[in-house]
Scaffold this active site. Structure first.
Site, PDB file in Angstrom:
ATOM      1  N   CYS A   9       0.861  -1.180   0.000  1.00 56.04           N
ATOM      2  CA  CYS A   9       0.000   0.000   0.000  1.00 56.04           C
ATOM      3  C   CYS A   9       0.898   1.232   0.000  1.00 56.04           C
ATOM      4  O   CYS A   9       2.124   1.111   0.080  1.00 56.04           O
ATOM      5  CB  CYS A   9      -0.901  -0.043   1.241  1.00 56.04           C
ATOM      6  N   CYS A  81      -3.972  -0.589  -3.064  1.00 57.56           N
ATOM      7  CA  CYS A  81      -4.419   0.774  -3.379  1.00 57.56           C
ATOM      8  C   CYS A  81      -3.844   1.160  -4.737  1.00 57.56           C
ATOM      9  O   CYS A  81      -2.798   0.661  -5.149  1.00 57.56           O
ATOM     10  CB  CYS A  81      -4.016   1.763  -2.294  1.00 57.56           C
ATOM     11  N   CYS A  88       4.281   0.631  -8.113  1.00 59.24           N
ATOM     12  CA  CYS A  88       4.853  -0.675  -7.793  1.00 59.24           C
ATOM     13  C   CYS A  88       6.074  -0.915  -8.674  1.00 59.24           C
ATOM     14  O   CYS A  88       5.991  -0.811  -9.903  1.00 59.24           O
ATOM     15  CB  CYS A  88       3.818  -1.774  -8.008  1.00 59.24           C
TER      16      CYS A  88
END
Length: 148
Positions: A9, A81, A88
């Site tokens: 997250c 999220c 990422c």
């Protein structure tokens, strides 16, 4: 053999912490579970409170940076999220040369949802809603991961 799952997250304070707690509580015999953030924002006290209401103690967990898992062999990274999913990183092989499978399952942000309310119970209801959505996701996680 247990699979290694990392929930990712933005700040590793709420959603990823709840996901880690639920997976450890419900399916800890099947998975080694971790959570991390692109940043660390500390453990959200309302997340701790609503998880305790459901019988899951996450008070001993801590907010961790993704970089703390650079040498961890991961099978799956689950972003919870949109911001973390967008940011990422690309994971290189670390799991016997295999990069982990990255899966995105977005959940609403309880602290942001709670801003719409002045009443503490209504604010906590935002956390409860997402807590329960994450629980339901975790209950069916084998299907999402392709184990069924």
């Amino acid at each position: 053999m247990k699979k290694n799952i990392l929930f990712l997250c933005t700040g590793n304070s709420c959603r990823s912490q709840m996901a880690e707690g639920w997976l450890r509580h419900l399916k800890g015999d099947l998975f080694h579970v971790f959570s991390a953030g692109i940043e660390t924002h500390g453990l959200n006290p309302n997340a701790v409170k609503v998880m305790a209401e459901a019988g899951v103690d996450i008070s001993g967990q801590r907010s961790q940076l993704l970089s703390e898992f650079d040498n961890q062999s991961l099978n799956f990274v689950i972003t919870v999220c949109g911001h973390a999913h967008e940011r990422c990183p690309v994971f290189m092989g670390g799991n016997n040369g295999q990069a982990p499978k990255v899966i995105h399952v977005g959940f609403a942000d309880p602290p942001k949802m709670a801003l719409a309310f002045d009443d503490e119970q209504q604010q906590l209801d935002c956390y409860r809603q997402v807590r329960d959505e994450i629980r339901d996701f975790v209950l069916g996680i084998e299907g999402v991961l392709g184990f069924e």
